[in-house]
Design an enzyme around this catalytic site. Structure first.
Site, PDB file in Angstrom:
ATOM      1  N   SER A 121       0.827  -1.202   0.000  1.00 37.81           N
ATOM      2  CA  SER A 121       0.000   0.000   0.000  1.00 37.81           C
ATOM      3  C   SER A 121       0.860   1.250   0.000  1.00 37.81           C
ATOM      4  O   SER A 121       0.387   2.330  -0.367  1.00 37.81           O
ATOM      5  CB  SER A 121      -0.847   0.071   1.270  1.00 37.81           C
ATOM      6  OG  SER A 121      -1.588  -1.083   1.446  1.00 37.81           O
ATOM      7  N   HIS A 142      -1.174  -2.958  -7.194  1.00 34.22           N
ATOM      8  CA  HIS A 142      -1.912  -2.638  -5.958  1.00 34.22           C
ATOM      9  C   HIS A 142      -3.404  -2.883  -6.192  1.00 34.22           C
ATOM     10  O   HIS A 142      -4.087  -2.074  -6.822  1.00 34.22           O
ATOM     11  CB  HIS A 142      -1.621  -1.173  -5.597  1.00 34.22           C
ATOM     12  CG  HIS A 142      -2.217  -0.715  -4.314  1.00 34.22           C
ATOM     13  ND1 HIS A 142      -2.477   0.616  -4.052  1.00 34.22           N
ATOM     14  CD2 HIS A 142      -2.612  -1.389  -3.205  1.00 34.22           C
ATOM     15  CE1 HIS A 142      -2.995   0.725  -2.852  1.00 34.22           C
ATOM     16  NE2 HIS A 142      -3.094  -0.466  -2.319  1.00 34.22           N
TER      17      HIS A 142
HETATM   18  P1  NAI Z   1      -2.723  -9.697   6.326  1.00 37.60           P
HETATM   19  O1  NAI Z   1      -2.092  -9.399   7.636  1.00 37.60           O
HETATM   20  O2  NAI Z   1      -4.186 -10.026   6.250  1.00 37.60           O
HETATM   21  O3  NAI Z   1      -1.939 -10.939   5.642  1.00 37.60           O
HETATM   22  C1  NAI Z   1      -0.550 -11.007   5.541  1.00 37.60           C
HETATM   23  C2  NAI Z   1      -0.147 -12.478   5.405  1.00 37.60           C
HETATM   24  O4  NAI Z   1       1.242 -12.531   5.079  1.00 37.60           O
HETATM   25  C3  NAI Z   1      -0.338 -13.298   6.697  1.00 37.60           C
HETATM   26  O5  NAI Z   1      -1.122 -14.452   6.423  1.00 37.60           O
HETATM   27  C4  NAI Z   1       1.094 -13.676   7.092  1.00 37.60           C
HETATM   28  O6  NAI Z   1       1.202 -14.958   7.703  1.00 37.60           O
HETATM   29  C5  NAI Z   1       1.800 -13.649   5.731  1.00 37.60           C
HETATM   30  N1  NAI Z   1       3.249 -13.494   5.794  1.00 37.60           N
HETATM   31  C6  NAI Z   1       3.969 -12.687   6.610  1.00 37.60           C
HETATM   32  N2  NAI Z   1       5.284 -12.834   6.346  1.00 37.60           N
HETATM   33  C7  NAI Z   1       5.392 -13.761   5.343  1.00 37.60           C
HETATM   34  C8  NAI Z   1       6.483 -14.342   4.650  1.00 37.60           C
HETATM   35  N3  NAI Z   1       7.734 -14.018   4.950  1.00 37.60           N
HETATM   36  N4  NAI Z   1       6.227 -15.247   3.689  1.00 37.60           N
HETATM   37  C9  NAI Z   1       4.935 -15.598   3.393  1.00 37.60           C
HETATM   38  N5  NAI Z   1       3.856 -15.078   4.034  1.00 37.60           N
HETATM   39  C10 NAI Z   1       4.082 -14.174   4.991  1.00 37.60           C
HETATM   40  O7  NAI Z   1      -2.347  -8.479   5.370  1.00 37.60           O
HETATM   41  P2  NAI Z   1      -3.200  -7.870   4.144  1.00 37.60           P
HETATM   42  O8  NAI Z   1      -4.171  -6.888   4.649  1.00 37.60           O
HETATM   43  O9  NAI Z   1      -3.631  -8.976   3.252  1.00 37.60           O
HETATM   44  O10 NAI Z   1      -2.047  -7.018   3.409  1.00 37.60           O
HETATM   45  C11 NAI Z   1      -1.089  -7.621   2.579  1.00 37.60           C
HETATM   46  C12 NAI Z   1      -0.451  -6.552   1.709  1.00 37.60           C
HETATM   47  O11 NAI Z   1      -1.449  -5.933   0.911  1.00 37.60           O
HETATM   48  C13 NAI Z   1       0.228  -5.416   2.509  1.00 37.60           C
HETATM   49  O12 NAI Z   1       1.360  -5.003   1.798  1.00 37.60           O
HETATM   50  C14 NAI Z   1      -0.848  -4.327   2.501  1.00 37.60           C
HETATM   51  O13 NAI Z   1      -0.318  -3.035   2.632  1.00 37.60           O
HETATM   52  C15 NAI Z   1      -1.456  -4.524   1.121  1.00 37.60           C
HETATM   53  N6  NAI Z   1      -2.824  -4.029   0.942  1.00 37.60           N
HETATM   54  C16 NAI Z   1      -3.780  -4.242   1.918  1.00 37.60           C
HETATM   55  C17 NAI Z   1      -5.079  -3.776   1.704  1.00 37.60           C
HETATM   56  C18 NAI Z   1      -6.154  -4.036   2.728  1.00 37.60           C
HETATM   57  O14 NAI Z   1      -7.251  -3.434   2.604  1.00 37.60           O
HETATM   58  N7  NAI Z   1      -5.956  -4.912   3.711  1.00 37.60           N
HETATM   59  C19 NAI Z   1      -5.460  -3.060   0.475  1.00 37.60           C
HETATM   60  C20 NAI Z   1      -4.405  -2.979  -0.509  1.00 37.60           C
HETATM   61  C21 NAI Z   1      -3.129  -3.421  -0.244  1.00 37.60           C
END
Ligand code: NAI
Length: 299
Positions: A121, A142
């Site tokens: 993000s 994104h």
């Molecule tokens: P989340 O916290 O729901 O999921 C992140 C996942 O990544 C977790 O399941 C975790 O176990 C996994 N993870 C952490 N380190 C890891 C590694 N080394 N290898 C493999 N998996 C790993 O996060 P979310 O919300 O899905 O965000 C993910 C990305 O998307 C971030 O960069 C965020 O900024 C971006 N984003 C999020 C939005 C939202 O509305 N939640 C919207 C647009 C982008």
């Protein structure tokens, strides 16, 4: 140009499961990777639930749902899962050190022709690309939450992203029935550079007692035709996520206009992170939502 057929998604959280869903639905071979096996199991349940919702709405057929699950597999072994990938999309936790480490691993394990994309993000695409020996093949892709529903893909060119890579990611986004929009790599890109100051201003309005939670959200919903008020949207995104993006904007531009509202800082410190913790500007129960009472809030 290398055709994209095999896609690996890193991180099976909110965004990763949606990204894997959309690619598999459109016939790509998808491997969803997480360090946490429980996250993968939860992601499969979420994908099933969301595919059933699409089925009930008539936006996919039973054949497409079956194809989606045929095309999709999961793994906790990142090097193995990317060794035949044409495209990797990283959607792991929004933490720069975590992402740099993942991109180093991807660069070592993925074919040299593979495009490495990130769903970040707010973290600089150029900085992430610098962790690899192929900065020209690193790009921001994104997606918006919820991925199966939202049409936009903000495509972010890093300093060194090759023109052909951008063109290929634009075509690919269109093949997913999304609308791509190309932007350059500056803090917050476009979506969050504009959205986050608006959310922050709504929080300042509450902090200064200009109006209450319901009043602020109603003005923006009815007056500006926003489907959701800014405080509800901040709760939906996660107040910790909003705070960390505002800090990237504040630090990246060095401009005080991006300084996060002290109320937001306090709420995150108190663990009131929005819908995901059951309380933010609203209190969430199973089927309802009501404004949270707080001494800091105007009536
Ligand atoms: P989340 O916290 O729901 O999921 C992140 C996942 O990544 C977790 O399941 C975790 O176990 C996994 N993870 C952490 N380190 C890891 C590694 N080394 N290898 C493999 N998996 C790993 O996060 P979310 O919300 O899905 O965000 C993910 C990305 O998307 C971030 O960069 C965020 O900024 C971006 N984003 C999020 C939005 C939202 O509305 N939640 C919207 C647009 C982008």
């Amino acid at each position: 140009m290398h055709t994209i057929r095999s896609v690996t998604v890193i991180g099976a959280g909110t965004m990763g499961n949606g990204i894997a869903h959309v690619f598999a639905q459109h016939g790509f071979t998808v491997t969803l990777v997480d360090i946490n096996a429980a996250s993968l199991a939860r992601a499969l349940q979420t994908i099933e639930k969301n595919a059933d919702r699409q089925l009930n709405k008539g936006t996919i057929t039973p054949e497409i749902k079956a194809q989606l699950f045929r095309q999709l597999s999961t793994s906790t072994n990142l090097p193995e899962a990317v060794q035949n990938a044409d495209l990797v999309i990283e959607a792991a936790t929004e933490n720069k050190a975590v992402k740099l480490d993942i991109f180093r691993q991807l660069d070592d394990a993925a074919p040299s022709t593979a495009i490495l994309a990130t769903n970040t993000s707010s973290i600089s695409i150029t900085a992430i690309a610098s962790a690899t020996r192929r900065p020209g093949k690193v790009i921001g892709m994104h997606f918006m939450n919820p991925v199966p529903v939202m049409r936009l893909v903000e495509i972010i060119n890093g300093y060194s992203t090759e023109k052909e890579v951008t063109e290929q990611i634009v075509k690919l986004s269109e093949a997913l029935d999304k609308t791509p929009c190309i932007v350059n790599d500056y803090p917050g890109f476009i979506a969050n550079r504009i959205l986050m100051p608006m959310l922050n201003e709504a929080i300042y309005s509450l902090y200064e007692g200009v109006a209450g939670v319901t009043g602020i959200d109603t003005v923006m919903k009815l007056g500006m035709a926003h489907p959701m008020g800014p405080l509800q949207l901040a709760d939906f995104i996660g107040l910790d996520v909003c705070l960390s993006i505002l800090r990237v904007l504040h630090e990246g531009f060095g401009n005080p206009k991006y300084a996060p509202c002290p109320l937001l800082v306090n709420m995150v410190a108190a663990g009131k992170l929005g819908a995901k913790t059951g309380e933010g500007f609203y209190i969430y129960s199973k089927d309802s939502r009501s404004p949270a009472p707080s001494p800091s809030f105007a009536g």
